[in-house]
Design an enzyme around this catalytic site. Structure first.
Site, PDB file in Angstrom:
ATOM      1  N   LYS A  10       0.830  -1.209   0.000  1.00  0.00           N
ATOM      2  CA  LYS A  10       0.000   0.000   0.000  1.00  0.00           C
ATOM      3  C   LYS A  10       0.868   1.264   0.000  1.00  0.00           C
ATOM      4  O   LYS A  10       2.078   1.197   0.242  1.00  0.00           O
ATOM      5  CB  LYS A  10      -0.932  -0.036   1.217  1.00  0.00           C
ATOM      6  CG  LYS A  10      -1.953  -1.189   1.176  1.00  0.00           C
ATOM      7  CD  LYS A  10      -2.908  -1.115   2.367  1.00  0.00           C
ATOM      8  CE  LYS A  10      -3.928  -2.236   2.338  1.00  0.00           C
ATOM      9  NZ  LYS A  10      -4.942  -2.107   3.411  1.00  0.00           N
ATOM     10  N   TYR A  50     -12.561  -1.689  -3.207  1.00  0.00           N
ATOM     11  CA  TYR A  50     -13.071  -1.809  -1.838  1.00  0.00           C
ATOM     12  C   TYR A  50     -14.598  -1.659  -1.772  1.00  0.00           C
ATOM     13  O   TYR A  50     -15.134  -1.280  -0.732  1.00  0.00           O
ATOM     14  CB  TYR A  50     -12.391  -0.780  -0.936  1.00  0.00           C
ATOM     15  CG  TYR A  50     -10.990  -1.206  -0.526  1.00  0.00           C
ATOM     16  CD1 TYR A  50     -10.781  -2.377   0.211  1.00  0.00           C
ATOM     17  CD2 TYR A  50      -9.881  -0.457  -0.874  1.00  0.00           C
ATOM     18  CE1 TYR A  50      -9.514  -2.769   0.589  1.00  0.00           C
ATOM     19  CE2 TYR A  50      -8.596  -0.849  -0.488  1.00  0.00           C
ATOM     20  CZ  TYR A  50      -8.423  -2.000   0.236  1.00  0.00           C
ATOM     21  OH  TYR A  50      -7.168  -2.407   0.626  1.00  0.00           O
ATOM     22  N   ASN A 113      -1.980  -0.006   7.097  1.00  0.00           N
ATOM     23  CA  ASN A 113      -1.518  -1.334   7.516  1.00  0.00           C
ATOM     24  C   ASN A 113      -0.662  -2.045   6.467  1.00  0.00           C
ATOM     25  O   ASN A 113      -0.609  -3.264   6.415  1.00  0.00           O
ATOM     26  CB  ASN A 113      -2.700  -2.181   8.001  1.00  0.00           C
ATOM     27  CG  ASN A 113      -3.696  -2.460   6.901  1.00  0.00           C
ATOM     28  OD1 ASN A 113      -3.493  -2.051   5.763  1.00  0.00           O
ATOM     29  ND2 ASN A 113      -4.759  -3.181   7.220  1.00  0.00           N
ATOM     30  N   HIS A 116      -2.119  -5.357   1.460  1.00  0.00           N
ATOM     31  CA  HIS A 116      -3.401  -6.027   1.220  1.00  0.00           C
ATOM     32  C   HIS A 116      -3.147  -7.488   0.874  1.00  0.00           C
ATOM     33  O   HIS A 116      -2.160  -7.806   0.211  1.00  0.00           O
ATOM     34  CB  HIS A 116      -4.115  -5.361   0.026  1.00  0.00           C
ATOM     35  CG  HIS A 116      -5.260  -6.176  -0.507  1.00  0.00           C
ATOM     36  ND1 HIS A 116      -6.499  -6.157   0.062  1.00  0.00           N
ATOM     37  CD2 HIS A 116      -5.328  -7.069  -1.545  1.00  0.00           C
ATOM     38  CE1 HIS A 116      -7.303  -7.002  -0.593  1.00  0.00           C
ATOM     39  NE2 HIS A 116      -6.612  -7.555  -1.574  1.00  0.00           N
ATOM     40  N   GLU A 127      -9.122 -10.064  -8.358  1.00  0.00           N
ATOM     41  CA  GLU A 127      -8.173  -8.976  -8.074  1.00  0.00           C
ATOM     42  C   GLU A 127      -6.917  -9.080  -8.949  1.00  0.00           C
ATOM     43  O   GLU A 127      -6.403  -8.063  -9.423  1.00  0.00           O
ATOM     44  CB  GLU A 127      -7.786  -9.014  -6.589  1.00  0.00           C
ATOM     45  CG  GLU A 127      -8.951  -8.644  -5.676  1.00  0.00           C
ATOM     46  CD  GLU A 127      -8.645  -8.802  -4.190  1.00  0.00           C
ATOM     47  OE1 GLU A 127      -9.565  -8.606  -3.383  1.00  0.00           O
ATOM     48  OE2 GLU A 127      -7.494  -9.122  -3.828  1.00  0.00           O
TER      49      GLU A 127
HETATM   50  P1  GDP Z   1      -8.040  -6.797   5.375  1.00  0.00           P
HETATM   51  O1  GDP Z   1      -8.665  -7.910   4.583  1.00  0.00           O
HETATM   52  O2  GDP Z   1      -7.256  -7.279   6.579  1.00  0.00           O
HETATM   53  O3  GDP Z   1      -7.243  -5.831   4.533  1.00  0.00           O
HETATM   54  O4  GDP Z   1      -9.232  -5.952   6.028  1.00  0.00           O
HETATM   55  P2  GDP Z   1     -10.666  -5.482   5.474  1.00  0.00           P
HETATM   56  O5  GDP Z   1     -10.989  -6.100   4.146  1.00  0.00           O
HETATM   57  O6  GDP Z   1     -11.630  -5.645   6.595  1.00  0.00           O
HETATM   58  O7  GDP Z   1     -10.470  -3.912   5.276  1.00  0.00           O
HETATM   59  C1  GDP Z   1      -9.860  -3.398   4.106  1.00  0.00           C
HETATM   60  C2  GDP Z   1      -8.926  -2.270   4.500  1.00  0.00           C
HETATM   61  O8  GDP Z   1      -9.703  -1.191   5.039  1.00  0.00           O
HETATM   62  C3  GDP Z   1      -7.948  -2.609   5.627  1.00  0.00           C
HETATM   63  O9  GDP Z   1      -6.800  -3.283   5.180  1.00  0.00           O
HETATM   64  C4  GDP Z   1      -7.625  -1.242   6.169  1.00  0.00           C
HETATM   65  O10 GDP Z   1      -6.670  -0.539   5.372  1.00  0.00           O
HETATM   66  C5  GDP Z   1      -8.978  -0.538   6.073  1.00  0.00           C
HETATM   67  N1  GDP Z   1      -9.772  -0.679   7.322  1.00  0.00           N
HETATM   68  C6  GDP Z   1     -10.382  -1.811   7.776  1.00  0.00           C
HETATM   69  N2  GDP Z   1     -11.029  -1.570   8.928  1.00  0.00           N
HETATM   70  C7  GDP Z   1     -10.825  -0.248   9.200  1.00  0.00           C
HETATM   71  C8  GDP Z   1     -11.274   0.622  10.248  1.00  0.00           C
HETATM   72  O11 GDP Z   1     -11.966   0.217  11.183  1.00  0.00           O
HETATM   73  N3  GDP Z   1     -10.864   1.925  10.162  1.00  0.00           N
HETATM   74  C9  GDP Z   1     -10.088   2.401   9.135  1.00  0.00           C
HETATM   75  N4  GDP Z   1      -9.745   3.704   9.111  1.00  0.00           N
HETATM   76  N5  GDP Z   1      -9.669   1.606   8.125  1.00  0.00           N
HETATM   77  C10 GDP Z   1     -10.015   0.309   8.152  1.00  0.00           C
END
Ligand code: GDP
Length: 143
Positions: A10, A50, A113, A116, A127
């Site tokens: 990222k 997303y 974080n 991805h 993807e």
């Molecule tokens: P992943 O599969 O671990 O990447 O997580 P998700 O698919 O749930 O979320 C996609 C991305 O959205 C995450 O990698 C984070 O960059 C962001 N994200 C997820 N949850 C949160 C949150 O509660 N707050 C914020 N600001 N970003 C989030």
């Protein structure tokens, strides 16, 4: 041949000059790189990527972040690629991620974080196709 997952280093990973270190962790864990590029997501591309999160309160902030600079999508291959890669990167929230995982080592928050990883074989295929036309997936390299 094993199966595949899509990683994206990222924009925070790129800004912190961590591309090399993170790729080292990935290849040391046994993943083979099948395709890789540096690109910058358009707003439409990030919103599409997303889409499942579009009703979440963090959606706009996530799209701002993912379009804030270049990122590095990488198509990876390994047996059990999706699950093994998610294990390597750790929980979404770095404070909950296991010791030694990429997010535990390098991520600063749930949003910023570093990396991805696809969450299912089906999404991995979608993807990967989004970033790499078939001819860019190097079938015979380092097998
Ligand atoms: P992943 O599969 O671990 O990447 O997580 P998700 O698919 O749930 O979320 C996609 C991305 O959205 C995450 O990698 C984070 O960059 C962001 N994200 C997820 N949850 C949160 C949150 O509660 N707050 C914020 N600001 N970003 C989030």
């Amino acid at each position: 041949m094993g199966n595949r997952t899509l990683a994206i280093l990222k924009p925070d990973c790129v800004r912190k000059n961590l591309i090399g270190e993170v790729i080292t962790k990935i290849t040391e864990a046994g993943f083979k790189i099948k395709a890789m590029k540096m690109t910058r997501l358009s707003r439409a591309a990030a919103e599409g990527f997303y889409e499942v999160h579009k009703e979440r309160e963090f959606f706009n902030s996530l799209v701002d972040f993912m379009t804030s600079g270049p990122c590095v999508p990488i198509a990876l291959e390994k047996e059990n690629a999706v699950a093994d890669f998610r294990k390597l990167i750790g929980s979404t929230d770095p404070s909950e991620a296991a010791e030694g995982t990429i997010r535990k080592l390098f991520a600063e928050s749930k949003q910023f974080n570093i990396v991805h990883g696809s969450d299912s074989d089906e999404n991995a295929a979608i993807e990967i196709a989004h970033f790499f036309p078939r001819k860019e997936l190097l079938e015979n390299y380092n097998d």
